[in-house]
Design an enzyme around this catalytic site. Sequence first.
Site, mmCIF file in Angstrom:
data_model
loop_
_atom_site.group_PDB
_atom_site.id
_atom_site.type_symbol
_atom_site.label_atom_id
_atom_site.label_comp_id
_atom_site.label_asym_id
_atom_site.label_seq_id
_atom_site.Cartn_x
_atom_site.Cartn_y
_atom_site.Cartn_z
ATOM 1 C CB SER A 67 6.715 84.025 31.878
ATOM 2 O OG SER A 67 5.296 83.942 31.914
ATOM 3 C CE LYS A 68 9.112 81.677 34.487
ATOM 4 N NZ LYS A 68 8.958 83.105 34.784
#
Length: 482
Positions: A254-255
């Site tokens: 994810s980010k």
Amino acid sequence: MTQEIRVRFAPSPTGKLHIGNARTAILNWLFARHSGGRLILRIEDTDLERSSKESEEGIYRDLIWLGIDWDEGPDIGGEFGPYRQMERTDIYGKYIDSLLGKGHAYHCFCTLEELDEMREKAQAAGKTDVWYDGRHRNLTAGEKEAFIAQGRKPVVRLKYPDEDISFHDIVKGDLTFPAGSTGDFVIARSDGTPTYNFVVVIDDGLMKISHVIRGDDHLSNTPKQIAVYRALGWQAPQFAHIPMILGDDRTRLSKRHGATSVQGYCEAGFLPAALINFMSLLSWSSPSGDEILSLERLVEEFDFSRVSKSPAVFDNEKLAWMNGMYIRALPLSRLTDLCLPYLEKAGYPLPQRDKLEQIVSLVQDNLERLKDCVEKLEFVFADRVAPATPDAVRMIEKESTPKVFWSFLRQADKVEHLDFAQFRKIMKTVSNETGVMGKDLWMPVRVALTGDIHGPDLPKVVDIFGKERCKKRIESALHLEK
RNA sequence: GGCCCCUUCGUCUAGUGGUUAGGACUCAGGACUUUCAUUCCUGCAACAGGGGUUCGAGCCCCCUAGGGGUCACCA
């Protein structure tokens, strides 16, 4: 009977195209192209809050950059459109009504507060799976009217069957979700808009999707969707749930794991072919055992029988290595084209094309990412260079260095042009004249010319610089020395 | 917590009952080279644990542990 193969990639336009989604797109694309089927692009924009036109366009741009093309989609249309969910709302409404009419779904008037209460009570009772008690499953007309009179707006819930739901997943195998682990879930909100687990079925069904290929985070949604297919009386497609891509910490990428957007990888100077090659090797392998695989081979060889069930950690180091392999395989002119924007952005004074290609060739076998060319070629475009490291300073300060420099300058003045061959000859003469050789000879010159003890082949650098520029840098180094 | 999925070197993986468990990345060493890099060679390094089944288990079954996912009027 052979059914036409139709797969889909269905992103939400709620931000940049993420590398994990891109992988899903790639596998769908590989499967479609391998099997002669069609890839449908569908935009799932029902989340009004977060969806944006810019994101949608970004998705097109990133997919095109990767080299993924689609056969039907919002931008190019197709037989089963529209392909943007917000343009299909009347379709969903029709099927909601139909399910309601057939008694497969019902209005539930519970308020959010009542729902919370229900959930808490269920939890307190140790019942942690299904908490909705189905209390509005069989409301009488009178009860309904009473709720409506109160101003309550109902949601629509599907009657989830009280039975095990089994299906065969192409990558995971036979799966069974026991009865009682899922309750009546919402298929239409109180404002009338349908929810994901409902629209995805309507769309996949109506668009005649034959294989649903998606991340295995959707695995536990699948029984709900199968329940909708059954209520509708439709045949469910085949499912292929591919394993997730994980970050270094083994949680879903994810980010948090840094630059994970396709755009980010593009900007850093990764080549689309390398990215596709690398990502297809995450949970898939070629029967040949080869790892550097062209797009053609990927399409030719891709097969779900070789897709593994377990998640894979995204190894940026291996990606970098692979990208380097692709960069080295590029024709010089192509590599120059690709480096150009980075060099321009750095504000370097760029020479004629043929000269520029020569410069780029200095670092071709040294690049892992295109963007690295900026740093690695800085010495070529700088007005002057200074020793960049303590080691470099040490070479300049060597006792023998000044006489090497002076000798070099004398020899350089004797020739018209300082090219590759002349330079080698001169260095030999300098060595004879000064008695200095090996590293003590070459390193000071290297540092004077490039500022560092590491770098491209010196004769090549000299060839590019030419006589005057070399002299200038050597002279400058002499001043610096005393 | 319920349900579901997963488990071979640090990482990506090959392997489908009998292998010195193979390859790739990383790392270390070496060769080449005026340096770095490239290239080539060599090396380090794995079947989560425990029970079965079997003459024989990385491969089959069970249990345990660990990891992940999902349980919304998000998708």
